[in-house]
Every structure is written in structure tokens, then in C-alpha cells.
Design a protein around this motif. Structure first.
Motif, PDB file in Angstrom:
ATOM      1  N   UNK A   1      13.807  -7.332  34.297  1.00 20.11           N
ATOM      2  CA  UNK A   1      12.916  -6.641  35.650  1.00 20.11           C
ATOM      3  C   UNK A   1      12.294  -5.494  34.601  1.00 20.11           C
ATOM      4  N   UNK A   2      11.401  -4.675  35.148  1.00 24.29           N
ATOM      5  CA  UNK A   2      10.345  -4.792  34.068  1.00 24.29           C
ATOM      6  C   UNK A   2       9.327  -3.522  35.043  1.00 24.29           C
ATOM      7  N   UNK A   3       8.706  -2.374  34.296  1.00 25.31           N
ATOM      8  CA  UNK A   3       7.542  -1.479  34.887  1.00 25.31           C
ATOM      9  C   UNK A   3       6.972  -2.259  34.123  1.00 25.31           C
ATOM     10  N   UNK A   4       5.744  -2.712  35.044  1.00 32.61           N
ATOM     11  CA  UNK A   4       4.352  -3.636  34.644  1.00 32.61           C
ATOM     12  C   UNK A   4       3.559  -2.631  34.833  1.00 32.61           C
ATOM     13  N   UNK A   5       3.364  -2.311  33.358  1.00 29.57           N
ATOM     14  CA  UNK A   5       1.800  -1.379  33.089  1.00 29.57           C
ATOM     15  C   UNK A   5       0.697  -2.261  32.409  1.00 29.57           C
ATOM     16  N   UNK A   6       0.579  -3.006  32.907  1.00 28.57           N
ATOM     17  CA  UNK A   6      -0.018  -4.373  32.258  1.00 28.57           C
ATOM     18  C   UNK A   6      -1.213  -4.129  31.142  1.00 28.57           C
ATOM     19  N   UNK A   7      -1.273  -4.471  30.399  1.00 36.42           N
ATOM     20  CA  UNK A   7      -2.318  -4.083  28.712  1.00 36.42           C
ATOM     21  C   UNK A   7      -3.429  -5.358  29.169  1.00 36.42           C
ATOM     22  N   UNK A   8      -3.611  -5.794  29.665  1.00 36.72           N
ATOM     23  CA  UNK A   8      -4.719  -6.593  30.412  1.00 36.72           C
ATOM     24  C   UNK A   8      -5.435  -5.684  31.005  1.00 36.72           C
ATOM     25  N   UNK A   9      -4.989  -5.103  31.755  1.00 39.40           N
ATOM     26  CA  UNK A   9      -5.573  -4.713  32.404  1.00 39.40           C
ATOM     27  C   UNK A   9      -6.328  -3.010  31.893  1.00 39.40           C
ATOM     28  N   UNK A  10      -5.344  -2.539  31.412  1.00 37.62           N
ATOM     29  CA  UNK A  10      -5.585  -1.579  30.890  1.00 37.62           C
ATOM     30  C   UNK A  10      -6.629  -1.536  29.166  1.00 37.62           C
ATOM     31  N   UNK A  11      -5.855  -2.488  28.980  1.00 39.83           N
ATOM     32  CA  UNK A  11      -6.999  -3.752  28.099  1.00 39.83           C
ATOM     33  C   UNK A  11      -9.046  -3.204  28.107  1.00 39.83           C
ATOM     34  N   UNK A  12      -8.769  -4.130  29.289  1.00 41.98           N
ATOM     35  CA  UNK A  12     -10.101  -3.907  29.829  1.00 41.98           C
ATOM     36  C   UNK A  12     -10.682  -2.710  30.554  1.00 41.98           C
ATOM     37  N   UNK A  13      -9.633  -1.787  31.016  1.00 38.68           N
ATOM     38  CA  UNK A  13      -9.860  -0.856  31.692  1.00 38.68           C
ATOM     39  C   UNK A  13     -11.315   0.160  29.991  1.00 38.68           C
ATOM     40  N   UNK A  14     -10.362  -0.364  29.298  1.00 39.89           N
ATOM     41  CA  UNK A  14     -11.136   1.008  27.660  1.00 39.89           C
ATOM     42  C   UNK A  14     -12.174  -0.226  27.339  1.00 39.89           C
ATOM     43  N   UNK A  15     -12.344  -1.298  27.099  1.00 36.73           N
ATOM     44  CA  UNK A  15     -13.360  -2.105  27.134  1.00 36.73           C
ATOM     45  C   UNK A  15     -14.584  -1.342  27.730  1.00 36.73           C
ATOM     46  N   UNK A  16     -14.751  -1.336  28.789  1.00 35.17           N
ATOM     47  CA  UNK A  16     -15.185  -1.505  29.999  1.00 35.17           C
ATOM     48  C   UNK A  16     -15.983   0.319  30.136  1.00 35.17           C
ATOM     49  N   UNK A  17     -14.991   1.241  29.625  1.00 32.90           N
ATOM     50  CA  UNK A  17     -15.381   2.233  29.140  1.00 32.90           C
ATOM     51  C   UNK A  17     -16.499   2.423  28.373  1.00 32.90           C
TER      52      UNK A  17
END
Length: 358
Positions: A300-316
Motif C-alpha cells: 500500500x502506498x501514498x501516491x505522490x505521482x511523479x508524472x503529475x509533478x513532472x508535468x506541472x514543473x515543466x508546464x510552469x
């Protein structure tokens, strides 16, 4: 004038030194504004008062200033690389993060270079100098010790976004570490656990400490006393470096549930459990890792999705490329608790050796 006088005058005119070509800094000084303001005016950018714009344009005409279009074009063509500075590529979170940023960058005709800090401040400084020696179209950094002032200086050259941790005045993409850890701990408590251990890493930034604070808050909310002996912080969890986790699990009064504050801590803890032949306790990992779903039970894991974070960082980064003077933003990417079985194990002597009876 006689023919001879005309010839002499022409010769003098030809011999006169040419007027030096006006530079952008010359225009700025003569107009009494900053070079950046001059650049905005000649590039027809917004954010300049009409009276200032008129004064700069008059000065441009008076000095005969001509922008060096070829140099500007060369600079624009050269700035086609995104720099990424992370903790370690061996960290499953950052490996996935870099992969996403690279995929998005390539789709826009950009390349990516990355470096790692190894959680070390001196190495971070060296790697930051190496990366920023390139003409960058943007920089993503997971800061260890680098301060806001240093990043603000870099922000005048290219867009800068921090990830996982924030710095004052710099755009950041983060998660709610406190809230996510509190939610995960509360989930373990809801299954009847009262001895919940916290497996963390002793790192010089607030990510893990915020998760520890969230863990303690959930215990307090449930009326469970905080036991400092159930908190393990190792310098770094790696393969073969889970001795502290092993000692905790083999106590006479072991915890019945574990919250692992990083995926590396979870990997080290699972290795210690398997190496000692113990049953899997209730366990929640902060972050997913390879093959976690095929273990028995799945992790079981806490999903702090690196894909979402990567997309948000690149978009910014790309937004800042168009609007470099935009006010810094703090993007909080949502998390979720993903049940796979290990986090739902009941507190019924889960740390007995496999096959043992009571």
C-alpha cells in the motif's frame, strides 16, 4: 569651393573616425532606466509605462541604436536545454520525474541534462555550477542547501522551478507532506493498530520532518501516545543498510504497523523483513517502487505521482519562458492512498516468523 578644396574635404570626412555603435546599456544610461526596461521596449513587451516607453524610443532614435538581431537569434536558438538537479536517479520517484520532464521536453524540441546532489550541499553547489554553465531554457531543482537568493539570481537568466521542496520567491511544485502522512497514519490506526512505527531518512530538508509531524498529529488525534522509540531515521536507506529497521522489528514489543516516509525507506524495510523471515506487518510506503505490487501482500502506498509533478514543473517552466516576470506560484499536487493489501493487515502478531505458532 574649388575642386581641390572639395577633394580635401571629402578625404577628411573619410578619415574621420566612425561614431561608435550604441549599445543597449548606452540607451539605458541615457534614458535613465534599467537595461531590462530597454529590452522590454525594443521587444514590444508589456509591463512598461507609456511615458517610459516613449522616452526609451526617443533615446533609441537619438543614439541610432540598432538591436543585434543575429545575436539575439543565436541566443534564442542556443537556449534549448532544460536542466534538472535532483537527489539521486536511483530514487524511484526522481527517476520517474526526470523521465516525464524529458518526454515533454523532447516533444517541444528541447533536450534535457540532469545531475544529482547525492543529498550533499557541497556536491549540490558543484553540480549547480555545472548545469548553469549551459545556456538553459529552464532549470528544475530539488534543493538541498541552495538558498532562495542564489535561485533568485538564476531566475534573472532563465525560468527556475523547485520541486518537492520550496524556496521563498521561487516557483515550486510540491505536495502536502503533512496531510498525506497524517492520512496514511490514520488509515493504519483505523485498522486497530496502536503501535505504529515511522521509518524515515535523516535528510537536511523539511520533507521527511513534515511527514513525521503529520504522523504525530494523527496519533494525537486518535489518542495514541507518541513513542519516540518507534521512530527510525537512518542516514539513507539503501540495500543492506536497514540494520536499524531490523532491530526495531525484532524487539520484544515490535510495532504492528509501519509508515515508511520514502520509497527508499520502504525498500530497505521490506528487505529487512524478508531477510529475517518475518511476516509482513501492516505497511504503507510514501511513494511507489518497482515490483511493490507483486509482493505478498502488495505494498500500500501514498501516491505522490511523479508524472503529475513532472508535468506541472515543466508546464510552469514554459509559462515562465513567455512571462518571465510573473509572480511566483506554489503548485500543490494532490496525493491519494492506494490500498494493495499491506496497509490493511490486521494487528494480529504480524511479525512472527513465517510458519511459527503461538
Amino acid at each position: 569651393m574649388t575642386h581641390d578644396e572639395l577633394v580635401a574635404a571629402a578625404a577628411v570626412a573619410e578619415a574621420a573616425p566612425a561614431r561608435p555603435r550604441a549599445r543597449l546599456i548606452d540607451v539605458a544610461i541615457a534614458a535613465g532606466v534599467s537595461p531590462k526596461t530597454v529590452s522590454r521596449v525594443i521587444n514590444a513587451e508589456t509591463g512598461v509605462l507609456p511615458v517610459t516607453r516613449d522616452k526609451v524610443m526617443r533615446t533609441v532614435r537619438d543614439l541610432g541604436f540598432v538591436p543585434d538581431r543575429s545575436a539575439r537569434e543565436l541566443k534564442r536558438q542556443a537556449a534549448d536545454t532544460i536542466g534538472i538537479l535532483i537527489d539521486a536517479i536511483s530514487d524511484p520517484f526522481f527517476a520517474a520525474f526526470v523521465s516525464v520532464v524529458e518526454e515533454l521536453a523532447v516533444a517541444e524540441g528541447l533536450s534535457v541534462i540532469f545531475a544529482s546532489t547525492g543529498y550533499d550541499a557541497a556536491r549540490e553547489h558543484t553540480q549547480l555550477e555545472r548545469l548553469t554553465g549551459h545556456r538553459l531554457a529552464g532549470l528544475v531543482v530539488a534543493p538541498v542547501a541552495v538558498g532562495a537568493a542564489t535561485l533568485a539570481g538564476l531566475r534573472t537568466r532563465f525560468p527556475v522551478v523547485t520541486v518537492d521542496r520550496s524556496r521563498s520567491g521561487i516557483d515550486a511544485v510540491v505536495i502536502d507532506d503533512f496531510g498525506a502522512a497524517a492520512e496514511a497514519t490514520a488509515a493504519l490506526l483505523s485498522h486497530g493498530h496502536r503501535r505504529v512505527a515511522f521509518m524515515g531518512e535523516d535528510v537536511p530538508y523539511p520533507t521527511v520532518s513534515d511527514r513525521l509531524a503529520g504522523y504525530r498529529s494523527a496519533l494525537e488525534a486518535a489518542g495514541v501516545p507518541f513513542d519516540p522509540s518507534l521512530v527510525v531515521t537512518h542516514e539513507r536507506f539503501q540495500a543492506g543498510e536497514a540494520a536499524e529497521a531490523s532491530r526495531l522489528l525484532e524487539r520484544a514489543d515490535p510495532p504492528t504497523a509501519l509508515l515508511c516516509a520514502t520509497s527508499l525507506a520502504a525498500i530497505g524495510t521490506v528487505q529487512a523483513i524478508r531477510a529475517r523471515g518475518l511476516r509482513m506487518p501492516a505497511l504503507v510506503s510514501f511513494g511507489d517502487f518497482t515490483l511493490a505490487e507483486v509482493l505478498e501482500p502488495g505494498i500500500t502506498y501514498v501516491d505522490h505521482d511523479p508524472r503529475l509533478m513532472g508535468a506541472a514543473a515543466f508546464r510552469r517552466l514554459r509559462e515562465l519562458a513567455v512571462h518571465p516576470d510573473a509572480e511566483p506560484t506554489r503548485t500543490v499536487v494532490p496525493t491519494r492512498l492506494v490500498p494493495r493489501g499491506s496497509g490493511e493487515v490486521a494487528p494480529s502478531f504480524p511479525l512472527d516468523p513465517i510458519g511459527a505458532t503461538r
